[in-house]
Enzyme design. Structure first.
Site, PDB file in Angstrom:
ATOM      1  N   GLU A 128      -7.804   7.808  13.170  1.00 44.39           N
ATOM      2  CA  GLU A 128      -7.718   8.858  14.192  1.00 44.39           C
ATOM      3  C   GLU A 128      -8.776   8.756  15.295  1.00 44.39           C
ATOM      4  OE1 GLU A 128      -7.589  12.496  11.874  1.00 44.39           O
ATOM      5  OE2 GLU A 128      -5.600  12.004  11.109  1.00 44.39           O
ATOM      6  N   ASN A 149      -5.353   3.706  12.317  1.00 44.62           N
ATOM      7  CA  ASN A 149      -4.344   4.691  11.915  1.00 44.62           C
ATOM      8  C   ASN A 149      -4.470   5.917  12.806  1.00 44.62           C
ATOM      9  OD1 ASN A 149      -2.327   5.554  10.005  1.00 44.62           O
ATOM     10  ND2 ASN A 149      -3.864   6.847   9.006  1.00 44.62           N
ATOM     11  N   HIS A 174       3.165  12.670  10.937  1.00 45.80           N
ATOM     12  CA  HIS A 174       3.168  14.029  10.371  1.00 45.80           C
ATOM     13  C   HIS A 174       4.020  14.905  11.282  1.00 45.80           C
ATOM     14  CE1 HIS A 174       0.167  13.364   7.301  1.00 45.80           C
ATOM     15  NE2 HIS A 174      -0.621  12.787   8.184  1.00 45.80           N
ATOM     16  N   GLU A 231       2.008   8.012   7.035  1.00 44.52           N
ATOM     17  CA  GLU A 231       1.712   9.286   6.345  1.00 44.52           C
ATOM     18  C   GLU A 231       2.818  10.306   6.564  1.00 44.52           C
ATOM     19  OE1 GLU A 231      -2.137  10.814   7.409  1.00 44.52           O
ATOM     20  OE2 GLU A 231      -3.146   8.910   7.028  1.00 44.52           O
ATOM     21  N   ASP A 253       5.349  13.202   6.623  1.00 43.24           N
ATOM     22  CA  ASP A 253       5.821  14.409   5.943  1.00 43.24           C
ATOM     23  C   ASP A 253       6.441  15.306   7.005  1.00 43.24           C
ATOM     24  OD1 ASP A 253       3.422  15.170   7.138  1.00 43.24           O
ATOM     25  OD2 ASP A 253       2.468  15.866   5.303  1.00 43.24           O
TER      26      ASP A 253
HETATM   27  C1  XIL Z   1      -5.295  15.006   4.181  1.00 39.18           C
HETATM   28  C2  XIL Z   1      -5.129  15.168   2.686  1.00 39.18           C
HETATM   29  O1  XIL Z   1      -3.789  14.970   2.340  1.00 39.18           O
HETATM   30  C3  XIL Z   1      -5.571  16.526   2.246  1.00 39.18           C
HETATM   31  O2  XIL Z   1      -5.569  16.618   0.821  1.00 39.18           O
HETATM   32  C4  XIL Z   1      -6.966  16.786   2.759  1.00 39.18           C
HETATM   33  O3  XIL Z   1      -7.347  18.096   2.444  1.00 39.18           O
HETATM   34  C5  XIL Z   1      -7.040  16.572   4.260  1.00 39.18           C
HETATM   35  O4  XIL Z   1      -6.616  15.267   4.552  1.00 39.18           O
HETATM   36  N1  XIL Z   1      -4.444  12.349   8.411  1.00 39.18           N
HETATM   37  C6  XIL Z   1      -5.063  11.521   7.509  1.00 39.18           C
HETATM   38  C7  XIL Z   1      -5.171  11.910   6.090  1.00 39.18           C
HETATM   39  O5  XIL Z   1      -5.445  10.412   7.883  1.00 39.18           O
HETATM   40  O6  XIL Z   1      -6.352  11.442   5.503  1.00 39.18           O
HETATM   41  C8  XIL Z   1      -5.079  13.411   5.933  1.00 39.18           C
HETATM   42  O7  XIL Z   1      -5.027  13.687   4.547  1.00 39.18           O
HETATM   43  C9  XIL Z   1      -3.872  13.957   6.652  1.00 39.18           C
HETATM   44  C10 XIL Z   1      -3.972  13.683   8.131  1.00 39.18           C
END
Ligand code: XIL
Length: 559
Positions: free
Chosen positions: A363, A412, A448, A479, A481
């Site tokens: 990020e 990422n 996300h 990642e 969802d």
């Molecule tokens: C999230 C985890 O899933 C949670 O359990 C934690 O509280 C916060 O982080 N981007 C990322 C991940 O790169 O590491 C994050 O994971 C979600 C957003």
């Protein structure tokens, strides 16, 4: 005072201070010898017992404030399954004034980056010269009951806890020091163990740990389950492997549920061919104190992957969140750079040859408009940038390449699946990195979708993958969802399937990963309430029932 003395005296003649005769003791089981304490974070097995290092592991809020204790659980060690009465005895040896705590978890906590959901359990230990007791009831992060007992305890203390009906009887050095209401803290008839060290010292030694049933109760000891799970030939991973251009399907995995929830472990190993450690590789977990590293949970994920033929996509080396507070403290630029490179060297070095890929930088792009006009070129001005400028990215990738020459190195990012200034700035950054010969191999698109506005056009995403191919870079869905409203499961299924389809079709897209798989532990849970309301963003619901999204992913892989 008089009552305490009477208890102590009575205890000596095998009567408890509750007035009732002490219940008969069943056979004793040793919980140290021959049991696994080698995968317990911060612990070291020595000749005199298990040495518990002071880790000071904490979870901090997103902005770095706070710091709730996050002591390790011996997830791979023994746990008790019992009915009726129970007695647990422990010998705690302190040498330098360390406070020593033993945790008995009725249910293991659920650990997030900035939040640890404390479920039912107790902590008993020696702080200063007194016995300290805390009980959590699973309805708040804070203990429901805290008590201190006795005094004048020495460096070596024999503690005992007896579970007698709805009461817990506490002993120190053979004397009953107190009785507390136990409520239903061990209502599931299970106990996992943890240990922690507080105060100023470096650690303490758990010299003995034993359990025995009381008053005709039943007790058995279980070791952690085998990491290898049965394979099917018709799961997501099989469909993905059978494609003309095989693809990895991955998911984020956490060590806690992996070792304590059979359905979680089975689904993770059966359906996926790659895993991303959800939180267990992040800085606040692996380097809680400067120079003190703890890899037990991370190693467990690696072992699980290996046992089940999965690759590990490691996450993450350089980020601005999930940092231990010492890492955020004021320091010189040189020191800051040293902290970053040392962290990369030790962590990537530890996992060298064991993980396939790394998110080296997570990020890096800013969310603030001004960073796109003020000369930052869209790069987030966080602590690493402040110390090194954009060059922190170059240094991070070069250091990671050196530490693990065979790992595929990723940057990422979220919110860059669609067109816009954030993507433009990322593309420009990647171009500069390539020009400078930085050893970056690919880009992860988090995907996300927390709100309807986060949904992105699959064709816009495809253009990004092609642009990266033009720079000679790989890509992945890292990642995904999709949080949806009620009755929107079909829309959710379409979102997942569309991104997967693009990834299948673009030759530089190497893997498709969801961010967890069951809503039971999903990271979109609403943490404002206790217990948190689960989200609905993942392909399996909280009861491991597959949703339309799961079938849509299968269909997309089966075309
Ligand atoms: C999230 C985890 O899933 C949670 O359990 C934690 O509280 C916060 O982080 N981007 C990322 C991940 O790169 O590491 C994050 O994971 C979600 C957003």
């Amino acid at each position: 005072m008089a009552a305490a003395a009477a208890c102590a005296l009575l205890a000596g003649v095998s009567t408890s201070c509750t007035g009732a005769p002490a219940p008969a003791r069943g056979p004793v089981t040793d919980l140290l010898g021959g049991r696994d304490w080698a995968h317990f974070a911060g612990a070291e097995q020595t000749r005199s017992g298990v040495r518990v290092t002071r880790l000071d592991r904490r979870v901090t809020r997103q902005d770095g404030s706070g710091g709730r204790p996050n002591p390790p659980v011996n997830l791979r060690g023994p746990h008790l399954v019992f009915r009726g009465g129970l007695r647990i005895e422990a010998r705690l040896s302190r040498t330098d004034g360390t406070d020593a705590y033993l945790h008995l978890y009725g249910e293991v906590p659920v650990v997030y980056d900035e939040w640890r959901r404390e479920r039912r359990g107790v902590r008993i230990g020696v702080a200063g010269g007194r016995v300290r007791f805390d009980r959590w009831d699973g309805d708040s992060d804070r203990p429901a009951l805290t008590r201190s007992f006795g005094g004048g305890l020495g460096d070596e203390v024999r503690l005992a806890v007896e579970v007698r009906g709805d009461r817990l009887v506490l002993e120190a050095d053979g004397h009953v020091v107190g009785t507390v209401p136990g409520r239903e803290v061990f209502g599931h008839g299970r106990i996992w163990f943890g240990a922690d060290a507080g105060g100023g010292g470096r650690g303490w030694t758990l010299g003995a740990l034993r359990a025995m049933p009381l008053g005709g109760g039943r007790l058995s000891v279980r070791d952690a389950p085998a990491l290898r799970v049965p394979r099917s030939t018709d799961a997501l991973r099989d469909l993905a492997a059978g494609r003309e251009r095989p693809l990895r399907v991955g998911t984020a995995v956490a060590a806690g549920p992996l070792l304590t929830d059979d359905a979680y472990r089975r689904t993770a190993g059966e359906e996926f061919s790659m895993l991303t450690p959800e939180n267990d590789f992040k800085a606040q977990f692996v380097q809680p104190r400067r120079g003190v590293f703890a890899f037990a949970e991370g190693d467990t994920l690696v072992d699980f992957a290996r046992a089940n033929g999965m690759l590990v996509h490691a996450h993450t080396l350089v980020w601005f969140e999930a940092l231990p507070s010492w890492m955020r403290a004021a320091m010189t630029r040189e020191d800051r750079e040293h902290v970053m490179t040392e962290h990369i060297r030790v962590v990537a070095g530890h996992f060298r040859g064991k993980v396939a890929e790394w998110d080296v930088v997570n990020e890096p792009m800013s969310d603030e408009d001004e960073d796109y006009t003020n000369g930052n070129r869209g790069v987030r001005p966080h602590l690493w940038f402040e110390a090194m400028g954009e060059r922190y990215i170059d240094i991070a990738f070069r250091t990671a390449r050196e530490a693990d020459p065979h790992a595929v190195l990723y940057l990422n990012e979220y919110g860059v699946e669609e067109d816009g200034p954030r993507w433009d700035a990322l593309y420009a950054l990647l171009t500069r990195l390539k020009e400078r010969g930085v050893p970056i191999d690919g880009v992860g698109f988090q995907n996300h979708e927390y709100a309807a506005a986060d949904r992105t056009d699959p064709e816009a995403f495809r253009r990004k993958l092609r642009a990266l191919a033009g720079l000679g870079l790989k890509a992945r869905v890292s990642e995904m969802d999709v949080l949806v409203g009620e009755g929107e499961e079909d829309a959710q299924a379409r979102e997942f399937a569309a991104k997967l389809a693009v990834c299948e079709e673009e030759p530089n897209c190497t893997s498709f990963s969801t961010w967890g798989f069951t809503d039971r532990y999903g990271s979109t849970a609403d943490l404002r309430n206790y217990p948190p309301a689960p989200g609905n963003a993942l392909p399996w619901d909280s009861a491991y029932e597959a949703k339309p999204a799961y079938r849509a992913l299968r269909d997309a892989l089966d075309r």
